[in-house]
Scaffold this motif. Structure first.
Motif, PDB file in Angstrom:
ATOM      1  N   GLU A 105       0.909  -1.043   0.058  1.00  0.00           N
ATOM      2  CA  GLU A 105      -0.111  -0.113   0.009  1.00  0.00           C
ATOM      3  C   GLU A 105       0.711   1.236  -0.007  1.00  0.00           C
ATOM      4  O   GLU A 105       0.492   2.190  -0.690  1.00  0.00           O
ATOM      5  CB  GLU A 105      -1.006   0.072   1.306  1.00  0.00           C
ATOM      6  N   CYS A 108       2.065   1.707  -3.609  1.00  0.00           N
ATOM      7  CA  CYS A 108       0.928   2.144  -4.132  1.00  0.00           C
ATOM      8  C   CYS A 108       0.789   3.673  -4.026  1.00  0.00           C
ATOM      9  O   CYS A 108       0.467   4.399  -4.810  1.00  0.00           O
ATOM     10  CB  CYS A 108      -0.232   1.416  -3.997  1.00  0.00           C
ATOM     11  N   ASP A 125      -8.049 -12.944   1.695  1.00  0.00           N
ATOM     12  CA  ASP A 125      -8.919 -11.412   1.833  1.00  0.00           C
ATOM     13  C   ASP A 125      -7.562 -10.640   1.646  1.00  0.00           C
ATOM     14  O   ASP A 125      -7.742  -9.571   1.164  1.00  0.00           O
ATOM     15  CB  ASP A 125      -9.570 -11.285   3.165  1.00  0.00           C
ATOM     16  N   GLU A 128      -6.238 -10.514  -1.792  1.00  0.00           N
ATOM     17  CA  GLU A 128      -7.156  -9.892  -2.534  1.00  0.00           C
ATOM     18  C   GLU A 128      -7.029  -8.210  -2.374  1.00  0.00           C
ATOM     19  O   GLU A 128      -7.075  -7.500  -3.524  1.00  0.00           O
ATOM     20  CB  GLU A 128      -8.601 -10.208  -2.379  1.00  0.00           C
ATOM     21  N   ALA A 129      -6.656  -8.003  -1.166  1.00  0.00           N
ATOM     22  CA  ALA A 129      -6.244  -6.492  -0.836  1.00  0.00           C
ATOM     23  C   ALA A 129      -5.157  -5.827  -1.510  1.00  0.00           C
ATOM     24  O   ALA A 129      -5.008  -4.902  -2.141  1.00  0.00           O
ATOM     25  CB  ALA A 129      -6.358  -6.188   0.647  1.00  0.00           C
ATOM     26  N   VAL A 131      -4.081  -6.954  -4.711  1.00  0.00           N
ATOM     27  CA  VAL A 131      -4.184  -6.778  -5.951  1.00  0.00           C
ATOM     28  C   VAL A 131      -5.331  -5.727  -6.260  1.00  0.00           C
ATOM     29  O   VAL A 131      -4.966  -4.910  -7.149  1.00  0.00           O
ATOM     30  CB  VAL A 131      -4.995  -8.238  -6.569  1.00  0.00           C
ATOM     31  N   SER A 132      -6.205  -5.496  -5.283  1.00  0.00           N
ATOM     32  CA  SER A 132      -7.047  -4.419  -5.434  1.00  0.00           C
ATOM     33  C   SER A 132      -6.533  -2.897  -5.285  1.00  0.00           C
ATOM     34  O   SER A 132      -6.413  -2.080  -5.961  1.00  0.00           O
ATOM     35  CB  SER A 132      -8.136  -4.393  -4.475  1.00  0.00           C
ATOM     36  N   ALA A 133      -5.432  -2.974  -4.339  1.00  0.00           N
ATOM     37  CA  ALA A 133      -4.445  -1.608  -4.009  1.00  0.00           C
ATOM     38  C   ALA A 133      -3.793  -1.279  -5.417  1.00  0.00           C
ATOM     39  O   ALA A 133      -3.665  -0.105  -5.724  1.00  0.00           O
ATOM     40  CB  ALA A 133      -3.636  -1.761  -2.920  1.00  0.00           C
ATOM     41  N   GLU A 135      -4.312  -2.318  -8.544  1.00  0.00           N
ATOM     42  CA  GLU A 135      -5.258  -2.075  -9.881  1.00  0.00           C
ATOM     43  C   GLU A 135      -5.745  -0.728  -9.404  1.00  0.00           C
ATOM     44  O   GLU A 135      -5.795   0.294 -10.601  1.00  0.00           O
ATOM     45  CB  GLU A 135      -6.252  -2.908  -9.533  1.00  0.00           C
ATOM     46  N   THR A 136      -6.076  -0.149  -8.356  1.00  0.00           N
ATOM     47  CA  THR A 136      -6.617   1.214  -7.946  1.00  0.00           C
ATOM     48  C   THR A 136      -5.501   2.265  -8.187  1.00  0.00           C
ATOM     49  O   THR A 136      -5.848   3.165  -8.770  1.00  0.00           O
ATOM     50  CB  THR A 136      -7.310   1.158  -6.549  1.00  0.00           C
ATOM     51  N   GLN A 330      -3.032 -11.545  -9.672  1.00  0.00           N
ATOM     52  CA  GLN A 330      -4.176 -12.355  -9.748  1.00  0.00           C
ATOM     53  C   GLN A 330      -3.637 -13.857  -9.815  1.00  0.00           C
ATOM     54  O   GLN A 330      -4.084 -14.599  -9.235  1.00  0.00           O
ATOM     55  CB  GLN A 330      -4.990 -12.362 -11.211  1.00  0.00           C
TER      56      GLN A 330
END
Length: 354
Positions: A105, A108, A125, A128-129, A131-133, A135-136, A330
């Motif tokens: 994070e 990022c 979980d 996934e966080a 990957v999401s961080a 991507e965002t 992913q």
């Protein structure tokens, strides 16, 4: 197609584009792997260099920075606060598994590319966080699957995918280490479930799991497993045996362990032949390959390529040239979910659908 033509040039970088420039890395976490494998590989890499090192100890960070000629040694707090943020382009996260997310994070937040050690995080979980961080934030994320950049493994993938042993039917493999060997005692993060997320499966079982997925270009649809461990391994799995079902009726059986005799092998049995890979997962190991088919048998020894260096240069080439990274976030998330399924199966004594 002959065996001689199927396995050629076991050192070739089939991904290399020869970009200009280098990627400057901040290495976050200075444990044994970072000091003994990652930092030496970065120093020798063609398209990378270590410019920042980060540790929980300021003294250690300064000492390791001097040893590897990095410009800055930082504490975790200084890194999170943005110190020396202009001195690096990408971050290599090599801390205990459950600490990956906050360091990702931070990267990022500063718009830095990320190479994150496997497993991607300690739980699905949290993975996934991660990957999401990324991507965002729009930053590249690579899961550090060094085997996917090993030239021998990449040639085997070409052989398997081109039908060189017919249709894959079964895979077998194992990876075990003596996690208490040498100077390492029971007081280490790999034996702490909160930090590691698990034991032998998360640390070394992920190697045959991910390499199988890479060679087959497919993901498991169901998993089953059993685990054992006591004494210093009471909190995590000392050993694990697990099975996977893949599409097209392909199955796999793997083992992993933190004690006993070490093993590092992977076998793929197909409808028209078999591939055996010995010394499969050692860092910089000479891979021994045997292929048996109706038209003959061949034994090869691949040179001891430093696949950690290959991994860094692969990431840097992708970043500098703008092509898509193969083992992305992913990819790492899929393995964490599969391993969680193995643990669920061990607890329920039932197959778990993915």
């Amino acid at each position: 197609m002959t065996l001689a033509s199927d396995l050629t040039d076991l050192t070739a970088r089939d991904w290399e584009t020869g970009p200009e420039g280098v990627v400057r890395f901040a290495v976050v976490g200075l444990g044994g792997f970072a000091r003994n494998a990652a930092l030496p590989a970065l120093v020798e890499a063609d398209y990378c260099e270590p410019t920042v090192v980060v540790s929980g100890s300021a003294e250690k960070a300064d000492r390791i920075a001097a040893e590897f000629d990095a410009d800055h040694g930082l504490t975790y707090e200084a890194y999170a606060d943005g110190a020396a943020r202009d001195a690096y382009d990408a971050v290599y996260v090599v801390t205990p598994n459950a600490l990956h997310l906050p360091h990702v994070e931070t990267a990022c937040e500063f718009g830095k590319g990320i190479l994150c050690e496997k497993p991607l995080e300690a739980t699905p979980d949290r993975a996934e966080a991660v990957v999401s961080a990324c991507e965002t934030a729009g930053v590249p994320l690579m899961t550090a699957y060094r085997m996917q950049t090993d030239p021998v493994v990449r040639r085997l993938r070409e052989l398997v995918r081109s039908g060189g042993i017919g249709d894959p039917i079964q895979l077998h493999g194992g990876f075990s280490i003596d996690v208490l060997g040498g100077s390492r005692g029971p007081d280490q993060w790999r034996l702490d479930r909160d930090l590691a997320g698990g034991g032998a499966l998360m640390d070394v079982g992920v190697y045959p799991l991910n390499t199988a997925r890479f060679l087959l270009d497919g993901d498991p649809t169901a998993v089953a497993g059993t685990t054992s461990g006591d004494g210093p391994f009471a909190d995590v799995d000392e050993s694990v045996a697990f099975q996977l079902r893949f599409p097209e009726d392909v199955t796999a059986s793997f083992t992993a362990g933190f004690s006993g005799d070490g093993e590092r092998f992977l076998t793929i049995r197909g409808s028209e032949g078999t591939v055996e890979l010995r010394n499969a997962f050692s860092v910089g190991g000479e891979r021994r390959v045997r292929v048996r088919r109706d038209d003959g048998e061949i034994d090869l020894t691949g040179p001891g390529t430093d696949e950690v260096r290959e991994e860094f240069d692969y990431f840097a080439d992708a970043v500098l040239s703008g092509w898509d990274i193969g083992p992305d976030g992913q990819d790492g998330l899929t393995d964490v979910r599969a391993m969680q399924g193995v643990y669920e199966s061990a607890a329920s004594d039932e197959w778990v659908e993915l």
